[in-house]
Motif scaffolding. Structure first.
Motif, PDB file in Angstrom:
ATOM      1  N   PRO A  78      -2.224  12.637  -1.485  1.00 23.62           N
ATOM      2  CA  PRO A  78      -2.199  12.808  -0.095  1.00 23.62           C
ATOM      3  C   PRO A  78      -3.493  12.167   0.780  1.00 23.62           C
ATOM      4  O   PRO A  78      -3.041  11.557   1.791  1.00 23.62           O
ATOM      5  CB  PRO A  78      -2.475  14.352   0.214  1.00 23.62           C
ATOM      6  N   GLU A  79      -4.328  11.911  -0.074  1.00 21.07           N
ATOM      7  CA  GLU A  79      -5.485  11.175   0.731  1.00 21.07           C
ATOM      8  C   GLU A  79      -6.160   9.882  -0.179  1.00 21.07           C
ATOM      9  O   GLU A  79      -7.254   9.798  -0.390  1.00 21.07           O
ATOM     10  CB  GLU A  79      -6.765  11.897   1.127  1.00 21.07           C
ATOM     11  N   HIS A  80      -4.871   9.345  -0.768  1.00 17.97           N
ATOM     12  CA  HIS A  80      -5.567   8.354  -1.967  1.00 17.97           C
ATOM     13  C   HIS A  80      -4.388   7.137  -1.964  1.00 17.97           C
ATOM     14  O   HIS A  80      -3.469   7.048  -2.757  1.00 17.97           O
ATOM     15  CB  HIS A  80      -5.064   9.156  -3.364  1.00 17.97           C
ATOM     16  N   PRO A  81      -5.130   6.203  -1.065  1.00 17.56           N
ATOM     17  CA  PRO A  81      -4.202   4.997  -1.073  1.00 17.56           C
ATOM     18  C   PRO A  81      -4.240   4.304  -2.440  1.00 17.56           C
ATOM     19  O   PRO A  81      -5.375   4.097  -3.269  1.00 17.56           O
ATOM     20  CB  PRO A  81      -4.889   4.251  -0.050  1.00 17.56           C
ATOM     21  N   PHE A  82      -3.406   3.466  -2.783  1.00 17.61           N
ATOM     22  CA  PHE A  82      -3.160   2.522  -3.903  1.00 17.61           C
ATOM     23  C   PHE A  82      -2.521   1.099  -3.154  1.00 17.61           C
ATOM     24  O   PHE A  82      -1.682   1.208  -2.257  1.00 17.61           O
ATOM     25  CB  PHE A  82      -2.161   3.134  -4.715  1.00 17.61           C
ATOM     26  N   VAL A  83      -2.789   0.148  -4.083  1.00 16.80           N
ATOM     27  CA  VAL A  83      -2.128  -1.206  -3.489  1.00 16.80           C
ATOM     28  C   VAL A  83      -1.886  -2.075  -4.688  1.00 16.80           C
ATOM     29  O   VAL A  83      -2.747  -2.030  -5.597  1.00 16.80           O
ATOM     30  CB  VAL A  83      -3.282  -1.888  -2.674  1.00 16.80           C
TER      31      VAL A  83
ATOM     32  N   LEU B 115       0.763   5.714  -1.057  1.00 13.77           N
ATOM     33  CA  LEU B 115       0.049   7.104  -1.280  1.00 13.77           C
ATOM     34  C   LEU B 115       0.064   7.449  -2.672  1.00 13.77           C
ATOM     35  O   LEU B 115       1.228   8.031  -2.932  1.00 13.77           O
ATOM     36  CB  LEU B 115       0.291   7.945  -0.278  1.00 13.77           C
ATOM     37  N   ALA B 116      -0.937   7.428  -3.302  1.00 12.53           N
ATOM     38  CA  ALA B 116      -1.017   7.744  -4.823  1.00 12.53           C
ATOM     39  C   ALA B 116      -1.074   9.485  -4.645  1.00 12.53           C
ATOM     40  O   ALA B 116      -0.822   9.991  -5.818  1.00 12.53           O
ATOM     41  CB  ALA B 116      -1.821   7.084  -5.755  1.00 12.53           C
TER      42      ALA B 116
ATOM     43  N   ALA C 149       5.915   6.781   2.688  1.00 13.89           N
ATOM     44  CA  ALA C 149       5.013   6.141   3.465  1.00 13.89           C
ATOM     45  C   ALA C 149       4.458   4.755   2.833  1.00 13.89           C
ATOM     46  O   ALA C 149       4.020   4.994   1.682  1.00 13.89           O
ATOM     47  CB  ALA C 149       3.858   7.035   4.109  1.00 13.89           C
ATOM     48  N   CYS C 150       4.455   3.760   3.595  1.00 11.96           N
ATOM     49  CA  CYS C 150       3.918   2.622   2.736  1.00 11.96           C
ATOM     50  C   CYS C 150       3.470   1.606   3.882  1.00 11.96           C
ATOM     51  O   CYS C 150       3.836   1.457   5.194  1.00 11.96           O
ATOM     52  CB  CYS C 150       4.967   1.895   2.030  1.00 11.96           C
TER      53      CYS C 150
ATOM     54  N   ALA D 200       0.858  -1.241  -0.095  1.00  7.14           N
ATOM     55  CA  ALA D 200       0.088   0.009  -0.008  1.00  7.14           C
ATOM     56  C   ALA D 200       0.903   1.305   0.161  1.00  7.14           C
ATOM     57  O   ALA D 200       1.842   1.486   0.734  1.00  7.14           O
ATOM     58  CB  ALA D 200      -0.921   0.141   1.301  1.00  7.14           C
TER      59      ALA D 200
ATOM     60  N   ARG E 266       6.281  10.291  -1.869  1.00 13.24           N
ATOM     61  CA  ARG E 266       5.766   9.758  -0.783  1.00 13.24           C
ATOM     62  C   ARG E 266       6.301   8.631   0.037  1.00 13.24           C
ATOM     63  O   ARG E 266       5.586   7.496  -0.683  1.00 13.24           O
ATOM     64  CB  ARG E 266       4.456   9.981  -0.422  1.00 13.24           C
TER      65      ARG E 266
END
Lengths: 158, 158
Positions: free
Chosen positions: B38-43, B35-36, B74-75, B33, B72
């Motif tokens: 700022p509030e847009h998770p991708f997996v 962040l595509a 973060a993951c 997972a 970003r």
């Protein structure tokens, strides 16, 4: 400065759309990415019941993903488990990116238990709730170097 | 207003830590997972080479996850694939939550190809780069209703 490479992600053709529909209809679990915080992705396994491109998930209120979704509905769901043999990255998989909406689980009981017979043990527990995933974007990876975008509308009746 | 239920996530015991280490050492792929936005998770699925609680991933610069991680770091990474039989939610799985750092892939070539022999075809491609995942938090789900927090330090030598 290097020139940006051409976009390696192609629009889906008929074969790609058919594969995307198959991955959805066969999915029993998926990897769900949520936001544990605004810049804090989290991923966990969830049970999936997907007759269309807007899959259902049944989750416990006690879980981290449910807490996250209740605050921030943005999510992404990866469907398509690698088999036990071969290079896992050649196995096709699909990512649905969008958000969830809460749904009443009652009307989906028969469908859910047909997909997940063992869920009969806990389906009616008060802490289990259901969401529907509403994708804004769908990405198919059909194998090494074969990436496609799929229109969510093309999967609506899958 | 209902009282908040007690936290269902327990600190790991020795058996939980051993299971976490096994999931790490056996992992060949994971669900990543990112962040595509700022509030847009991708997996998406990624190849994993994990001798410790700070796993390596080998990814293409052409992929969406790499683009996201470059902006970003973060993951979160989910390890532990469900087997072909039984209720997939009873299969143990582990989530590492943190961020990536870029690493030079060269020194990890032999390790990587021992885990992923077929990656010899593309390991040296210029667009394939390596990251190490640095977890801030680790969560083990050992099966239905068996959730644990694991100290990242306890997995450092896994």
């Amino acid at each position: 400065m290097n020139a940006k490479p051409p976009d390696p992600i192609r629009p889906a053709d008929d074969a790609a759309r058919a594969l995307a529909r198959r991955l959805i209809s066969e999915a029993r679990t998926g990897a769900l990415a949520v936001l544990a915080g605004p810049e804090h992705p989290f991923v966990s396994r969830v049970a999936v019941g997907a007759l269309s491109g807007r899959p259902l998930i049944l989750v416990s209120r006690l879980s981290q993903h449910t807490t996250a979704l209740t605050i921030r509905p943005a999510c992404a769901l990866l469907l398509g488990e690698p088999g036990p043999k071969g290079d896992p990255l050649t196995h096709p998989r699909l990512t649905l990116q969008g958000r969830v909406e809460a749904v009443d689980k009652g009307p989906h009981r028969d469908l859910w238990l047909a997909h997940h017979p063992k869920a009969a043990v806990y389906f009616d527990f008060a802490d289990f709730i259901m969401f529907r995933i509403l994708p804004d974007a769908v990405f198919l990876n059909a194998g090494f170097g074969q990436a496609y975008t799929v229109s969510p509308a093309d999967l609506a009746g899958a």
